[in-house]
Scaffold this motif. Structure first.
Motif, PDB file in Angstrom:
ATOM      1  N   LEU A 685      50.311  20.138 129.487  1.00  0.00           N
ATOM      2  CA  LEU A 685      51.175  18.972 129.281  1.00  0.00           C
ATOM      3  C   LEU A 685      52.425  19.362 128.503  1.00  0.00           C
ATOM      4  O   LEU A 685      53.522  18.883 128.780  1.00  0.00           O
ATOM      5  N   VAL A 686      52.243  20.231 127.503  1.00  0.00           N
ATOM      6  CA  VAL A 686      53.386  20.655 126.679  1.00  0.00           C
ATOM      7  C   VAL A 686      54.321  21.545 127.492  1.00  0.00           C
ATOM      8  O   VAL A 686      55.543  21.364 127.483  1.00  0.00           O
ATOM      9  N   VAL A 687      53.748  22.495 128.224  1.00  0.00           N
ATOM     10  CA  VAL A 687      54.560  23.437 128.995  1.00  0.00           C
ATOM     11  C   VAL A 687      55.366  22.720 130.074  1.00  0.00           C
ATOM     12  O   VAL A 687      56.526  23.063 130.329  1.00  0.00           O
ATOM     13  N   THR A 717      50.939  15.910 120.162  1.00  0.00           N
ATOM     14  CA  THR A 717      51.945  15.809 119.091  1.00  0.00           C
ATOM     15  C   THR A 717      51.933  17.032 118.177  1.00  0.00           C
ATOM     16  O   THR A 717      52.979  17.451 117.687  1.00  0.00           O
ATOM     17  N   LYS A 718      50.755  17.595 117.940  1.00  0.00           N
ATOM     18  CA  LYS A 718      50.682  18.748 117.032  1.00  0.00           C
ATOM     19  C   LYS A 718      51.411  19.968 117.589  1.00  0.00           C
ATOM     20  O   LYS A 718      51.759  20.879 116.842  1.00  0.00           O
ATOM     21  N   TYR A 719      51.636  19.980 118.919  1.00  0.00           N
ATOM     22  CA  TYR A 719      52.328  21.121 119.532  1.00  0.00           C
ATOM     23  C   TYR A 719      53.823  20.858 119.722  1.00  0.00           C
ATOM     24  O   TYR A 719      54.556  21.766 120.109  1.00  0.00           O
ATOM     25  N   LEU A 720      54.286  19.621 119.502  1.00  0.00           N
ATOM     26  CA  LEU A 720      55.673  19.279 119.820  1.00  0.00           C
ATOM     27  C   LEU A 720      56.643  19.551 118.686  1.00  0.00           C
ATOM     28  O   LEU A 720      57.849  19.445 118.879  1.00  0.00           O
ATOM     29  N   GLY A 721      56.131  19.865 117.500  1.00  0.00           N
ATOM     30  CA  GLY A 721      57.014  20.227 116.400  1.00  0.00           C
ATOM     31  C   GLY A 721      57.375  19.053 115.510  1.00  0.00           C
ATOM     32  O   GLY A 721      57.270  17.892 115.877  1.00  0.00           O
ATOM     33  N   ARG A 722      57.796  19.400 114.293  1.00  0.00           N
ATOM     34  CA  ARG A 722      58.089  18.388 113.285  1.00  0.00           C
ATOM     35  C   ARG A 722      59.282  17.540 113.668  1.00  0.00           C
ATOM     36  O   ARG A 722      59.299  16.331 113.423  1.00  0.00           O
ATOM     37  N   GLN A 723      60.281  18.146 114.294  1.00  0.00           N
ATOM     38  CA  GLN A 723      61.484  17.397 114.628  1.00  0.00           C
ATOM     39  C   GLN A 723      61.177  16.284 115.632  1.00  0.00           C
ATOM     40  O   GLN A 723      61.700  15.175 115.531  1.00  0.00           O
ATOM     41  N   TRP A 747      46.207  15.090 113.838  1.00  0.00           N
ATOM     42  CA  TRP A 747      47.104  15.030 114.997  1.00  0.00           C
ATOM     43  C   TRP A 747      48.560  14.801 114.602  1.00  0.00           C
ATOM     44  O   TRP A 747      49.472  15.249 115.294  1.00  0.00           O
ATOM     45  N   ALA A 748      48.797  14.143 113.477  1.00  0.00           N
ATOM     46  CA  ALA A 748      50.170  13.764 113.140  1.00  0.00           C
ATOM     47  C   ALA A 748      50.927  14.847 112.393  1.00  0.00           C
ATOM     48  O   ALA A 748      52.132  14.706 112.189  1.00  0.00           O
ATOM     49  N   TYR A 749      50.260  15.909 111.963  1.00  0.00           N
ATOM     50  CA  TYR A 749      50.933  16.907 111.118  1.00  0.00           C
ATOM     51  C   TYR A 749      50.907  18.306 111.701  1.00  0.00           C
ATOM     52  O   TYR A 749      51.666  19.162 111.300  1.00  0.00           O
TER      53      TYR A 749
END
Length: 834
Positions: A685-687, A717-723, A747-749
């Motif tokens: 999903l991320v790729v 969400t954990k793979y999408l980065g803080r931004q 999951w949120a951090y």
């Protein structure tokens, strides 16, 4: 990716000079703001109204029957009626069908079935059309749509009781094996509706019988209820040494996709297959009942809530806005002034409630998700899969139709609590204790979750809370049992597998399951609205295209609506069929579910679903590809009107298309099933840059659809980065509010150990090895098990009676001479070897 030459999108200034002068510096921000504003307005600035949609096993009874027929087939209703009336007048004098007594009706049906036993295909087709007219409700003698539906149901029960279904099943076998029809269709440059006339008549009768008998009503007489259960049993189990009916339909799907039978009416096949699976295995509500029963049988605690009821009680959230709402944009100062008025912003914020994350019209929490970063990620996500799936090819977004509802201020409602009870896995408790012991003691105790010696009191309380919310799934028990059976096959003995309809279907599908899944996904790809017409893709329009193509604009418009409707119905049937199979197999045994899931993933199901959602979903859901006056049963009661632009555009007044919203929800549920607890698939999903695609689907204000979109966003969400998390706080709040919480799920951090990279290929390989071990142990076992005791007594072995062929005694002497006397025996070697 945006064109760098467009002003305000990162390219050089229009005057070609790096600074652009003083005027250029002032003009660039204005141009950028104007461009972004225009783009957001084109993507739909007005929120979609909340959709009053009730999810269920299927649409209303009349709607499900009407979707069986394409508008091109409407002329055949008259043909069916004529064939029936011609035959009926030769058998019954001076009466109509509805005037006959039940015994006389049964006698006539028996005569019809006898007249089907003829060699002439033409005569057989006329009789089959007469049967179809009965199944369609003898509409020539009815005055209203309600009467047509009533007599259709009555006649279908009567037809079943007289053995019509088994007769038509034999005829269907003959048509499938009709090599002449297949070769004729293959020679034609373009296959039309005329090439599948016999098959369409047979499948229509069978579909009407299945759909009418499947429908349960409180007023049904006792005989009908008995007939329904008998019919369900006949369809579920192998009758007369034949495979279950669903497997025959699966074989038709694969034959169609292989190109050997391009004339098959694939929409009717898929609709019938879906309804047969739902009728024999059970729908979504029945699945919930089976789940409760199975948990009780395994000694597991009851479920904390009914998930169907929880979802029904949810309220749709406001989607992350792409611009300010119209009502607020007139009152709000320009963004440039807001930036310089921090004090006024604080004053406004202090007047808001502290829980304004639930306020659907919050001015300062408006997100701007369609930034250059996301557009760049969506544009860079092209993936070519199997020569057909160009995953993220960007189609221009069609702006959704503006809402006609007045923009009134909605009253803020605060939720009383989270909708779901939190869950904790055994693995989560073990992981928490492992970290705590490493921190406070310096060593771990493996899977021991009871020993808390040396840990501080707060850790004791935490473990107690975790255990209170511990959830043991049916899959956990099945996996544990499977591990024990693999370790101790001798002491545990053979597993007793109940012969349920689901188990029998899986056994029948097992060896051809990869071909079935690939065929279904090929058809789904061809029916997806985002797919481009390609020469090597399969033709799914054989049962909708007329013999003579339209010559007027109105006929072309009608055919265009018919083709779009045809594709939508195919997407609906495949998405629901796959979801039903996955849910039933998961309940029956987790490794059956994993086997189907893995083949779907290998066949690129995940990027295919993302490709489907890479469109303006709001436009797809609100599409009106239907002509109400041509829908069954309306078209059988009224005279067909003349084609005009008004009659084509006069559809229902509903704010959305039920089947399209149903399909979208089912595809999202399917995607959730495939990716849940599978980190390698989550990474897919991320790729494939799914986040912006999924976020666009949140524009649809329907609680169930939003829930499954938020679930898919949560797991990545954990793979999408803080931004990403920082700029999508409204989406994060919606996830927190609507999706079930897993204690210790970070999951949120993004600090979770599961978010760290590892060999994802090894995860799939381990799962595949477990699946193959399960299938081999349960289904590949030979008749004489290797663990059966061996008889070592010479007398008992020689005394066993062997069943020899009847003609063996004629050639007995020749066999002795060839196999015994003429073969030299080396006794020394025999003694040395033993």
């Amino acid at each position: 990716m945006e064109d760098p030459a467009v002003p305000g999108t990162g390219g050089p200034p229009a005057n070609g000079n790096g600074n652009g002068g003083g005027k250029g510096k002032q003009a660039a921000p204005k141009g950028r703001e104007a461009f972004r504003s225009q783009r957001r307005e084109s993507e739909g600035s007005v929120d979609c109204p909340t959709l009053e949609f009730e999810y269920g096993d299927a649409d209303g009874h009349a709607a499900e029957l009407s979707e069986l027929y394409s508008y091109t087939e409407n002329l055949e209703f008259t043909n069916n009626r004529r064939c029936f009336e011609e035959d009926f007048k030769t058998q019954v004098q001076g009466k109509e069908w509805l005037e006959l007594e039940e015994d006389a009706q049964k006698a006539y049906i028996m005569g019809l079935l006898d007249r089907l036993e003829v060699v002439s295909r033409e005569r057989r087709l006329k009789v089959a059309r007469a049967v179809l007219y009965l199944a369609q409700g003898t509409f020539g003698e009815c005055d209203s749509e309600v009467d047509v539906l009533h007599w259709s149901r009555y006649n279908c029960f009567l037809l079943y009781q007289m053995g019509t279904f088994s007769t038509f099943l034999e005829l269907l076998h003959m048509e499938i094996d009709n090599s002449q029809a297949c070769s004729s269709a293959l020679r034609k440059p373009a296959v039309s509706i005329a090439d599948s006339t016999e098959l369409r008549v047979l499948l229509s009768v069978m579909y009407l019988m299945v759909e009418n008998i499947r429908l349960e009503q409180e007023t049904d007489p006792c005989g009908w209820r008995t007939a329904r259960e008998t019919f369900r049993t006949e369809l579920s189990f192998s009758m007369h040494n034949e495979e279950p009916f669903a497997l025959l339909l699966f074989s038709m799907v694969t034959k169609f996709c292989s190109g050997l039978a391009p004339h098959f009416p694939i929409k009717k096949v898929l609709l019938l297959l879906w309804k047969v699976v739902m009728f024999t295995l059970g729908g979504f509500e029945h699945l919930q009942t089976l789940k409760v029963q199975k948990r009780a049988e395994l000694g597991l605690p009851p479920l904390a809530e009914d998930s169907i009821q929880v979802v029904k009680s949810m309220r749709a959230a406001s989607p992350p806005s792409y611009t300010l709402d119209l009502g607020e944009s007139q009152l709000a100062p320009p963004p440039s002034k807001l930036r310089g008025r921090r004090g006024s912003r604080r004053q406004l914020l202090t007047k808001q409630d502290s829980l304004d994350i639930y306020n659907e019209r919050d001015l300062f929490k408006t997100e701007e998700p369609a930034t250059e970063e996301e557009e760049e990620s969506a544009g860079d996500g092209e993936r070519t899969l199997d020569g057909e799936l160009d995953l993220l090819e960007q189609d221009p977004l069609v702006p959704p139709p503006p809402s006609e509802a007045p923009l009134s201020a909605e009253r803020v409602t605060f939720p009383k609590g989270l909708p779901w009870a939190p869950k904790v896995r055994q693995k989560d408790i073990e992981h928490f204790l492992e970290m705590s012991r490493n921190k406070f003691i310096g060593f771990t105790l493996g899977q021991d979750t009871d020993t808390l010696v040396g840990l501080p009191r707060p850790i004791h309380e935490s473990v107690k809370t975790l255990k209170q919310h511990k959830y043991i799934s049916i899959a956990d028990v099945q996996i544990k049992n499977e591990e024990e059976l693999e370790k101790c096959p001798m002491s545990l003995g053979e597993e007793v597998v109940p012969e349920t309809p689901c188990e029998i279907l899986y056994q029948g599908m097992l060896y051809s399951l990869p071909q079935y899944m690939i065929a279904l996904l090929k058809i789904l790809l061809a029916a997806a609205p985002t797919s481009k017409a390609k020469t090597d893709s399969i033709n799914i329009l054989a049962d909708v295209l007329p013999e003579e193509m339209p010559i007027t604009v109105l006929q072309s418009m009608k055919l265009g609506i018919d083709v779009n409707r045809h594709k939508e119905i195919i997407v609906k049937s495949i998405s629901t069929l796959l979801l039903l199979l996955l849910k039933h197999f998961k309940l029956n045994h987790i490794y059956q579910f994993e086997y189907v899931s893995q083949h779907l993933v290998f066949a690129n199901c995940i990027p295919l679903i993302l490709k489907f959602f890479n469109q303006n979903i709001l436009s797809y859901i609100t599409a009106k590809n239907s002509i109400s006056v041509l829908d069954y049963p309306c078209c059988t009661i009224q005279d067909l009107p003349e084609l005009t632009t008004e009659s084509l555009e006069a559809g229902d007044n509903s704010q959305f298309c039920w089947r399209n919203l149903f399909s979208c929800i089912n595809l999202l549920r399917l995607l959730n099933k495939l990716t849940k607890w599978k980190h390698s698939r989550t990474m897919m999903l991320v790729v494939f840059k799914s986040a912006p695609i999924l976020k666009r689907a949140l524009k649809v204000k329907q609680a169930m659809l939003q829930l499954y979109v938020l679930k898919l966003l949560k797991i990545q969400t954990k793979y999408l980065g803080r931004q990403w998390r920082k700029s999508n706080m409204k989406t994060m709040s919606a996830i927190y509010q609507k999706v079930r919480h897993r204690m210790n799920d970070d999951w949120a951090y993004g600090n979770d150990i599961d978010a760290r990279p590892w060999d994802f290929q090894a995860e799939e390989c381990t799962l595949r090895a477990n699946i193959e071990a399960f299938n081999s142990r349960r289904y590949d076992r030979p008749q004489d098990s290797e663990f059966s005791p061996v008889d070592n007594c010479l007398q008992s072995v020689l005394g066993q009676r062997l069943d020899l062929p009847e003609d063996f005694h004629y050639s007995y002497e020749l066999w002795l001479e060839r196999e015994v006397f003429s073969q030299p025996i080396c006794w020394e070697e025999l003694l040395q070897n033993h």
